[in-house]
Design a protein around this motif. Structure first.
Motif, PDB file in Angstrom:
ATOM      1  N   ASN A   4      -4.781   7.819   0.399  1.00 56.41           N
ATOM      2  CA  ASN A   4      -4.606   6.447   0.884  1.00 56.41           C
ATOM      3  C   ASN A   4      -3.280   6.352   1.650  1.00 56.41           C
ATOM      4  OD1 ASN A   4      -4.324   3.730   1.330  1.00 56.41           O
ATOM      5  ND2 ASN A   4      -4.473   3.123  -0.821  1.00 56.41           N
ATOM      6  N   THR A   5      -3.379   6.050   2.936  1.00 57.13           N
ATOM      7  CA  THR A   5      -2.175   6.054   3.794  1.00 57.13           C
ATOM      8  C   THR A   5      -1.164   4.993   3.380  1.00 57.13           C
ATOM      9  OG1 THR A   5      -3.366   4.640   5.370  1.00 57.13           O
ATOM     10  CG2 THR A   5      -3.346   7.021   5.801  1.00 57.13           C
ATOM     11  N   ASN A   6      -1.634   3.948   2.701  1.00 53.66           N
ATOM     12  CA  ASN A   6      -0.725   2.887   2.265  1.00 53.66           C
ATOM     13  C   ASN A   6      -0.222   3.104   0.838  1.00 53.66           C
ATOM     14  OD1 ASN A   6      -0.971   1.420   4.713  1.00 53.66           O
ATOM     15  ND2 ASN A   6      -2.969   0.647   4.019  1.00 53.66           N
ATOM     16  N   LYS A  16       1.196   9.101  -0.302  1.00 51.93           N
ATOM     17  CA  LYS A  16       1.319   9.501   1.108  1.00 51.93           C
ATOM     18  C   LYS A  16       2.707   9.156   1.649  1.00 51.93           C
ATOM     19  CE  LYS A  16      -1.293  11.265   3.241  1.00 51.93           C
ATOM     20  NZ  LYS A  16      -1.551  12.724   3.357  1.00 51.93           N
ATOM     21  N   GLN A  17       3.258   8.024   1.178  1.00 48.15           N
ATOM     22  CA  GLN A  17       4.605   7.660   1.610  1.00 48.15           C
ATOM     23  C   GLN A  17       5.636   8.651   1.068  1.00 48.15           C
ATOM     24  OE1 GLN A  17       5.068   3.597   0.349  1.00 48.15           O
ATOM     25  NE2 GLN A  17       3.478   2.829   1.733  1.00 48.15           N
TER      26      GLN A  17
END
Length: 561
Positions: free
Chosen positions: A112-114, A118-119
């Protein structure tokens, strides 16, 4: 039938729900239920013909790039309305995605990019890039080279000085001898004192030369450390961030069971020998299937998992074949998730039982050879105490020493050597250590191999996540070597003699099944091949020097297959 709609439930048409199994599959040792076979065949047919995603399973030789086979799972379920169908899942990621139509979603989506993962991964990647840039700076390379050069020069200077010291020492010795022969006592006293002072000065000079070399090296090391310090600080930051990220990921995994209870990954593994979750725990197909079933009020009926694609380099995995769930990652998780279900008994717990008397092939005052039955332990296990060793302890109550000289896998039958006293055991043990004992096994392979004879040399180590399975591992494996000789071909099966040079766990089974070995598993190998009525592997012949009679002896016990 398999559908690629958003709904992950696939109906099983023309299947009678009244013929459902009474107990859920024991996932770590099972024969696939016919309903699971039907479901798996539908998934396999979809994988063979689909155009929904692109992934190189290693089945098409023309495809370029990394080849990655995958484990898939199917779970037969009943809906709240009583409709029969199945769910399917893949382990890890597929086609660089966690979400593919028709397959159940992950328990937590690391892609999940959000999401925080990923962060955090982006920060880790930035740190990696910064570390790489610093490590590749010309200044650091020059500092490394300078340090090595100073070390070499210091070593050379010291060695040259020591050679000169030894030369001067020999000259002083010669002068001393000559002076003693031709000088008066007063003249000799002056010369000896002068030679003494030269010797002292030489030692002082060597001491200060060593100090100077050490100082030069320390200065170069300090210069290099100053350049490396920011890199080490970044590496520590990366390590801390990676650990925090891993812990935070573990906190995202919460697993339901049939009772509606929920447990997180960390608490599940806290009670295990590992103490903490291994990497990628919770990403296998089985936990995904259970989670989706419970979240959607489906009743789990049966489950099976199969491999799709080319085999990994280290493991034995055959395309399209069913396999049990992995123990290291999945056993603790599924142990929780299956609570509230009526599950088949673990067949391993009831294995190892043999009610008859052990057949003794030969016996004298010093040793004996016993024919171990298949599915019977050589030595006591954690839960099963009956074994060849315990039987021998009863049969030979006056015997001393460890008795058994070697072991056979529980599934393997054949000759085991027993020493009746400690002295005999030590003499025979030395023959085993020196590899003077000759062993011959007979096996039936599930297929035909091209070569008639040869040698297999593949190093082995235990699969830490899936004991007792073994892996081929060039880096950490122990040498494992086997000679073989084909005897005959019978009904598309190969009868073969194995001559093990080393004695690693599952050596013959892995060497037969692995794609770098014979690529043809032994008939009945439930770990590396296909289950059957038994493992068709038998320790047929054992040859050694009799420890007392000092003559070469050989014993044979024919295979029962």
């Amino acid at each position: 039938m398999f559908n690629t709609e958003n709904n992950c439930f696939h109906s099983l048409e023309n299947q009678a729900s009244e013929a459902l199994p009474e107990q859920f599959t024991f996932p770590f040792y099972y024969t696939p239920n016919p309903l699971c076979v039907t479901a798996a065949n539908e998934v396999k047919a979809y994988l063979e013909n689909q155009n929904d995603f692109e992934h190189n399973f290693g089945l098409d030789p023309s495809k370029q790039g990394l080849k990655i086979g995958k484990m898939f799972g199917v779970m037969v379920v009943l809906t709240a309305e009583g409709q029969l169908g199945y769910l399917t899942a893949f382990s890890g990621k597929l086609a660089k995605s966690n979400h593919l139509k028709g397959f159940v979603p992950p328990i937590y989506d690391t892609l999940n990019t959000n999401g925080f993962y990923k962060q955090g991964e982006a920060v880790l990647n930035a740190l990696n890039a910064e570390i790489d840039a610093l490590e590749n700076k010309p200044k650091i390379e020059k500092a490394h080279l300078k340090l090595e050069q100073i070390k070499l020069e210091s070593s050379k200077v010291l060695e040259d000085f020591k050679l000169n010291v030894r030369s001067n020492k020999r000259k002083r010795k010669q002068l001393r001898v000559e002076a003693e022969q031709c000088m008066t006592s007063s003249e000799l006293e002056v010369v000896l004192e002068q030679l003494k002072q030269e010797s002292i000065q030489s030692n002082i000079d060597l001491k200060y030369l060593k100090l100077k070399c050490e100082a030069d090296i320390r200065a170069a090391e300090k210069q290099l450390d100053a350049l490396l310090q920011p890199i080490e600080a970044l590496k520590q930051e990366r390590k801390s961030l990676s650990a925090r990220l891993q812990k935070e990921i573990h906190n995202q995994y919460h697993f339901l069971n049939a009772k509606g209870e929920e447990k997180d990954l960390i608490s599940i593994f806290k009670a295990t020998d590992l103490g903490q979750p291994p990497a990628a725990a919770g990403e296998c197909a089985a936990p995904k299937l259970f989670q989706y079933a419970y979240e959607n009020n489906f009743k789990p009926v049966a489950m099976a998992e199969f491999w799709w694609g080319s085999s990994p380099k280290s493991e034995v995995r055959r395309h399209g074949q069913f396999y049990p769930s992995c123990r290291g990652k999945c056993e603790p998780i599924l142990g929780h998730m299956m609570q509230g279900l009526t599950v088949e008994a673990n067949p391993i717990e009831s294995a190892g039982k043999f009610s008859g008397d052990l057949e003794i092939i030969f016996e004298d005052d010093f040793l004996l050879l016993v024919n171990k039955p298949h599915e019977f332990l050589s030595v006591p296990g954690k839960t099963i105490k009956d074994s060849v060793l315990t039987r021998m302890q009863v049969y030979l109550p006056e015997a001393t020493g460890p008795l058994l000289l070697h072991r056979l896998d529980m599934s393997t039958s054949g000759l085991l050597l027993v020493a009746k006293n400690e002295r005999t055991h030590k003499k025979l043990q030395k023959q085993f250590i020196d590899r003077k004992v000759k062993k011959r096994y007979v096996a039936l392979l599930n297929g035909v191999i091209a070569s008639k004879e040869g040698t297999i040399d593949l190093p082995l180590r235990v699969d830490l996540n899936n004991r007792p399975r073994q892996l081929v591992c060039d880096e950490h494996g122990k040498q494992a070597k086997t000679n073989y000789e084909v005897l005959s071909i019978e009904n598309n099966k190969t009868r073969i003699h194995f001559y093990p040079i080393t004695g690693r766990t599952h050596q013959l089974r892995v060497h037969a099944a692995h794609h770098k070995g014979l690529n043809t598993p032994i008939v009945g190998d439930d770990l590396y091949g296909m289950p059957s009525n038994r493992l068709h592997l038998h320790a047929e012949t054992l040859s050694f020097e009799h420890p007392v009679k000092r003559e070469w002896v050989s014993f044979t016990c024919e295979a029962p297959f």
